[in-house]
Design an enzyme around this catalytic site. Structure first.
Site, PDB file in Angstrom:
ATOM      1  N   GLY A  32       0.899  -1.095  -0.212  1.00  0.00           N
ATOM      2  CA  GLY A  32      -0.133   0.028   0.014  1.00  0.00           C
ATOM      3  C   GLY A  32       0.851   1.303   0.034  1.00  0.00           C
ATOM      4  N   ASN A  33       0.152   2.290   0.227  1.00  0.00           N
ATOM      5  CA  ASN A  33       0.752   3.610   0.362  1.00  0.00           C
ATOM      6  C   ASN A  33       1.511   3.829  -1.026  1.00  0.00           C
ATOM      7  OD1 ASN A  33       1.354   6.070   1.577  1.00  0.00           O
ATOM      8  ND2 ASN A  33       3.521   5.645   2.047  1.00  0.00           N
ATOM      9  N   LEU A  34       0.735   3.678  -2.058  1.00  0.00           N
ATOM     10  CA  LEU A  34       1.371   3.520  -3.468  1.00  0.00           C
ATOM     11  C   LEU A  34       1.692   4.879  -4.106  1.00  0.00           C
ATOM     12  CD1 LEU A  34      -1.450   1.344  -5.189  1.00  0.00           C
ATOM     13  CD2 LEU A  34       0.504   0.358  -3.957  1.00  0.00           C
ATOM     14  N   HIS A  35       3.134   4.690  -4.918  1.00  0.00           N
ATOM     15  CA  HIS A  35       3.638   5.774  -5.272  1.00  0.00           C
ATOM     16  C   HIS A  35       4.133   5.480  -6.664  1.00  0.00           C
ATOM     17  CE1 HIS A  35       7.330   3.319  -4.539  1.00  0.00           C
ATOM     18  NE2 HIS A  35       7.064   3.236  -3.262  1.00  0.00           N
ATOM     19  N   GLY A  37       6.987   4.376  -7.977  1.00  0.00           N
ATOM     20  CA  GLY A  37       7.586   3.066  -8.319  1.00  0.00           C
ATOM     21  C   GLY A  37       6.666   1.893  -8.692  1.00  0.00           C
ATOM     22  N   HIS A  38       5.592   1.962  -7.576  1.00  0.00           N
ATOM     23  CA  HIS A  38       4.634   1.071  -7.699  1.00  0.00           C
ATOM     24  C   HIS A  38       3.763   1.035  -8.896  1.00  0.00           C
ATOM     25  CE1 HIS A  38       4.521   1.396  -3.111  1.00  0.00           C
ATOM     26  NE2 HIS A  38       4.617  -0.016  -3.310  1.00  0.00           N
ATOM     27  N   GLN A  62       7.763  -8.395   7.339  1.00  0.00           N
ATOM     28  CA  GLN A  62       8.593  -7.636   6.892  1.00  0.00           C
ATOM     29  C   GLN A  62       9.127  -6.416   7.818  1.00  0.00           C
ATOM     30  OE1 GLN A  62       6.771  -7.803   2.556  1.00  0.00           O
ATOM     31  NE2 GLN A  62       8.228  -6.302   2.699  1.00  0.00           N
TER      32      GLN A  62
END
Length: 115
Positions: A32-35, A37-38, A62
């Site tokens: 989550g917390n997509l940016h 790079g994702h 992780q």
């Protein structure tokens, strides 16, 4: 509107239907917390597959003992909007308290991942 699937049997049924139609299915695991790079990875998956499933799961395994799992940013509404804008129809999601999927393995045509 994007659909969030948290039941593994529903996800498997959806993927199975796509595969029976001859679709190649890709998988992009995220915390989550997509940016950007994702979204780059998502773009590559969309180039190589007919359908792409993204997961949004903050995985506690992780994080080390001195890392703060509870403070990791969770932005599910923004992630859903971003994935929908990227052309997704389905996202595999789990609640913030932990996955009902954590003990299962998902097989995506040659690549298996713990879900």
């Amino acid at each position: 509107m994007i659909e969030t699937v948290s039941d593994l049997s529903v996800l498997r049924a959806r993927i199975g239907a796509w595969k029976r139609e001859g679709a190649r299915v890709g998988f992009v695991p995220t915390m989550g917390n997509l940016h950007a790079g994702h979204y780059s990875l998502i773009g590559l998956a969309r180039e190589r597959a007919d359908r792409v499933v993204a997961s949004v799961f903050v995985n506690p395994t992780q994080f080390g003992p001195r890392e703060d799992f509870s403070r990791y940013p969770r932005t599910p509404e923004q992630d859903a909007l971003g994935l929908e804008s990227a052309g997704f129809q389905v996202v595999m999601g789990v609640d913030k308290d932990g996955p009902s999927l954590a003990t299962h393995r998902a097989n995506f045509g040659g690549a298996s991942v713990d879900a």
